[in-house]
Structures are given as structure tokens and as C-alpha cells.
Design a protein around this motif. Structure first.
Motif, short mmCIF file in Angstrom:
data_model
loop_
_atom_site.label_atom_id
_atom_site.label_comp_id
_atom_site.label_asym_id
_atom_site.label_seq_id
_atom_site.Cartn_x
_atom_site.Cartn_y
_atom_site.Cartn_z
N SER A 262 0.83 -1.31 -0.03
CA SER A 262 0.07 0.12 -0.06
C SER A 262 0.73 1.22 0.12
O SER A 262 1.99 1.30 0.62
CB SER A 262 -0.92 0.02 1.30
N ILE A 263 0.71 2.27 -0.86
CA ILE A 263 1.02 3.48 -0.87
C ILE A 263 0.29 4.62 -0.62
O ILE A 263 -0.99 4.80 -1.05
CB ILE A 263 1.72 3.66 -2.41
N SER A 264 0.83 5.58 0.32
CA SER A 264 0.01 6.60 0.63
C SER A 264 -0.28 7.85 -0.26
O SER A 264 0.59 8.88 -0.23
CB SER A 264 0.38 7.17 2.14
N ILE A 265 -1.08 7.46 -1.27
CA ILE A 265 -1.25 8.45 -2.27
C ILE A 265 -1.87 9.70 -1.81
O ILE A 265 -3.02 9.63 -1.25
CB ILE A 265 -2.31 8.00 -3.75
N GLY A 266 -1.41 10.96 -2.20
CA GLY A 266 -1.99 12.05 -1.72
C GLY A 266 -1.11 12.57 -0.47
O GLY A 266 -1.65 13.58 0.13
N ASP A 267 -0.08 11.91 0.04
CA ASP A 267 0.70 12.12 1.23
C ASP A 267 1.19 13.49 0.90
O ASP A 267 1.97 13.68 -0.39
CB ASP A 267 1.62 11.36 1.51
N PHE A 268 1.36 14.52 1.74
CA PHE A 268 2.23 15.65 1.50
C PHE A 268 3.57 15.70 0.94
O PHE A 268 3.91 16.51 0.61
CB PHE A 268 1.80 16.85 2.89
N HIS A 269 4.30 14.82 1.71
CA HIS A 269 5.60 14.83 1.54
C HIS A 269 6.01 13.25 0.74
O HIS A 269 7.35 13.54 0.12
CB HIS A 269 6.25 14.65 2.87
N LEU A 270 5.41 12.33 0.59
CA LEU A 270 5.92 11.17 0.24
C LEU A 270 6.16 11.04 -1.41
O LEU A 270 7.26 10.63 -1.37
CB LEU A 270 4.90 9.90 0.55
N ALA A 271 5.56 11.61 -2.08
CA ALA A 271 6.01 11.66 -3.48
C ALA A 271 7.32 12.37 -3.72
O ALA A 271 8.10 11.83 -4.55
CB ALA A 271 4.85 12.27 -4.48
N ALA A 272 7.40 13.49 -3.30
CA ALA A 272 8.75 14.38 -3.50
C ALA A 272 9.74 13.41 -2.69
O ALA A 272 10.97 13.40 -3.38
CB ALA A 272 8.48 15.58 -2.58
N ARG A 281 15.03 14.03 -8.14
CA ARG A 281 14.47 15.14 -8.46
C ARG A 281 12.89 14.80 -7.89
O ARG A 281 12.55 13.70 -7.54
CB ARG A 281 14.10 15.21 -10.19
N LYS A 282 12.26 15.94 -7.61
CA LYS A 282 11.03 16.18 -7.20
C LYS A 282 9.99 15.35 -8.12
O LYS A 282 10.09 15.44 -9.37
CB LYS A 282 10.50 17.20 -6.80
N THR A 283 9.01 14.69 -7.67
CA THR A 283 7.87 14.20 -8.54
C THR A 283 6.66 14.09 -7.94
O THR A 283 6.44 14.65 -6.53
CB THR A 283 8.28 12.68 -8.75
N ASP A 284 5.50 13.81 -8.59
CA ASP A 284 4.21 13.97 -7.86
C ASP A 284 3.83 12.41 -7.71
O ASP A 284 4.42 11.38 -7.88
CB ASP A 284 3.11 14.61 -8.93
N ASP A 285 2.60 12.46 -7.49
CA ASP A 285 1.91 10.76 -6.94
C ASP A 285 1.96 10.06 -8.28
O ASP A 285 2.42 8.99 -8.27
CB ASP A 285 0.39 10.89 -6.58
#
Length: 328
Positions: A262-272, A281-285
Motif C-alpha cells: 500500500s502506498i499513501s497516495i496524496g501524502d503531503f511529502h511522500l511523492a517528493a 528530482r521532485k515528483t508527484d503521485d
């Protein structure tokens, strides 16, 4: 080696058991995802284990867990986790002990040489250092859901204050010889009796408190979800409650079911964080999911190892500011 579970005599407790796990088992690392911060009233860490308090179908229980080696051969011997339980729920809590300790969490496929060859060093190196880590499964849906909802759209510091305030005030003292301050989180009925002004004093806005109260109305059905396997069906049933979305469902399943994917999609920090860790590099969900796709089935394991690697993403950009909901 597989784990073994055995009920034992309990001369100083209402019930007792032991679970034998492979050598090097990491009790604090495994349980570390469960408490909401170091001051969580429902959980206290000790030098040799932990104290937990929670509710079972038969009532509240205090659980004392300690870890020790089974024999004289040091690191080659299996780890033995001893459990003492007090309270009306003592007997009922013990069958769930192996799952709580992550005994059924199987890293065999993850640790295969061919699979490891696909992983970056930021994953393989912490896995080498944390071979005894397991993903725990509490099986207690409401106890996981409430603090996850409290964490929606606010800072961790705010959410932990809210949880601590509400459990300390509306929870019940842990049964047996529990440490001072150890509490059993409120039951569904107790959460429903929290007055509106105390939600505000805890810093909880009306939207989040309403989500919690909706969940409490269907608490018995929610607890039956513990019998489901982690995956889309579980997530869909959790998301059927208004106010529970993919992020909340993933955060719940990580704790209640030890979901390895399970991946916490929509997390404020996780994708980055994942983007910087894997590509610089920074990325989005969407970008995060693409990066993790080669390891589908083990994506939560990969994320856990990235966090344990000590990697930190660059500290710039907007921060989520604390909000005060108490006077709104």
C-alpha cells in the motif's frame, strides 16, 4: 524458520504466551509504526519491549511484550517474545499476537538475489541492517482509523496532540499493573460521546470529527474488515465511508493488515521524498507510482527501507503550517 506460538502459564497475569521468531527479530522496529509519537497514551516503549493497551471483543487488555534470545548461541538463536496480558480481553488478545508481531509477514521474495539486484542501494543497504524488521498487523480497524483521520491535512505535531488529548481525556485506564498514564483508546460509543467543544479543544475541525463519527456508527462492520486480505477490496470498503480516501485507506491498511504494497497516495511529502531518493528530482503521485511500479507487491517495503536509509529530501519549498481550529 517459521514462527511458533504457545500459550503459557500466567502466574502473575491473566494470560500469557510466547512467540518464537527468527534470529535477529526487531521488536521495536516492527512495532514502531503503531504508536502515534513517543507520547501516545496507548503505547509505551521500554528498554526490553513495550506496553500496549487496546480493546478486544471481550473488553480492554494491557499487553506487556518483552524480547529475549531462546538459547546460548547469541545471534544464531531464535528470538522469543513473551507476552503477559491483563484485563477482560487478556485471553482474546493472545491469538492475534503473532500477527501483531509480524510473524506472517514474509520477506522471502523481497530478499531474493534477483529481486535485490533491481533495487537501489538506498533500499538494499537499510534492508541489510534491518533484516529483523516485520510489518505488523493489529487487526483493529477503528483504533487505526481515528488517528489517521486526525492526521488528514494537518501537521504531524497537531495530529499527535489531538490524539493524545482525546485519548487521555476519554480513554479508560489500562487494566492490570500498567505504567502510569497508559490508556485504552475510546470505543466507538465513547468516541460518539465526545462533545463538540472538546473536538475543537483538541484542534479537530468539524470535517474530521464528522468522518470519525460516521466510522463509529458502522464500527462493528469495520472491524469485520480485519478478516479481508489487503488489497483493492479492503481499500474500497474503507473508502465507502465519506471522508476516507485513498491516502487514509493506505495508512490504515499498513497498520491493520501489514500491507506490503500500500502506498499513501496524496501524502503531503511522500511523492517528493521518493522522487528525490530514487532520481534526485521532485515528483508527484503519478511519478512516484511509476518509479515504484517495478516493485509492485513490495512497494510499502521499498518505502519503509527508504525511510530507514536516513535519506532526506532537500528542505525548501512551502511547509504545511499548523492550524488552530479551537476557536473557529
Amino acid at each position: 524458520m517459521p514462527s511458533t506460538f504457545a500459550a503459557t502459564a500466567a502466574p502473575t497475569a491473566d494470560a500469557a504466551a510466547t512467540v518464537e521468531l527468527p534470529a535477529g527479530y526487531d521488536l521495536p522496529g516492527t512495532l514502531g509504526i503503531i504508536p502515534r509519537g513517543k507520547q501516545d497514551p496507548t503505547f509505551q516503549t521500554t528498554h526490553d519491549g513495550a506496553w500496549l493497551a487496546f480493546t478486544t471483543a471481550q473488553g480492554p487488555v494491557t499487553l506487556r511484550l518483552t524480547s529475549e534470545d531462546a538459547g546460548p548461541n547469541g545471534g544464531a538463536d531464535p528470538a522469543v517474545i513473551r507476552a503477559l496480558a491483563w484485563g477482560p480481553g487478556a485471553e482474546a488478545a493472545l491469538p492475534g499476537l503473532p500477527a501483531l508481531l509480524g510473524a506472517d509477514d514474509d520477506w522471502t521474495a523481497f530478499d531474493q538475489t534477483a529481486f535485490h539486484a533491481t533495487l537501489p542501494k538506498l533500499v538494499t543497504e537499510p534492508r541489510r541492517r534491518h533484516r529483523g524488521l516485520r510489518l505488523p498487523s493489529t487487526g483493529r480497524i477503528l483504533d487505526a482509523l481515528v488517528p489517521v483521520v486526525l492526521e488528514q491535512k494537518i501537521t504531524t505535531i497537531e495530529a499527535r496532540y489531538s490524539w493524545r488529548y482525546l485519548v487521555s481525556k476519554y480513554g479508560t485506564p489500562a487494566p492490570g499493573p500498567a505504567p502510569a498514564g497508559l490508556k485504552v483508546a475510546p470505543s466507538a460509543e465513547q468516541w460518539r460521546r465526545v462533545p463538540s467543544w472538546d473536538w475543537h479543544r483538541a484542534g479537530v475541525d468539524a470535517k474530521r470529527s464528522a468522518t470519525i463519527l460516521r466510522a463509529c456508527k458502522v464500527a462493528s462492520g469495520l472491524e469485520r474488515l480485519a478478516a479481508l486480505s489487503p488489497g483493492p477490496e479492503l481499500a474500497a470498503k474503507l473508502c465507502s465511508i465519506p471522508g476516507i480516501g485513498p491516502w487514509s485507506a493506505a495508512e490504515i491498511a499498513q497498520r491493520t493488515h501489514g500491507d506490503p504494497d500500500s502506498i499513501s497516495i496524496g501524502d503531503f511529502h511522500l511523492a517528493a521524498f521518493v522522487g528525490y531518493a530514487l532520481t534526485g528530482r521532485k515528483t508527484d503521485d503519478a511519478g512516484m507510482l511509476a518509479l515504484l511500479e517495478p516493485w509492485r507487491g513490495h512497494r510499502q517495503r521499498v518505502v519503509r527501507m527508504l525511510y530507514l536509509s536516513g535519506f532526506r529530501k532537500p528542505a525548501f519549498g512551502p511547509r504545511l503550517a499548523p492550524q488552530d481550529h479551537r476557536f473557529h
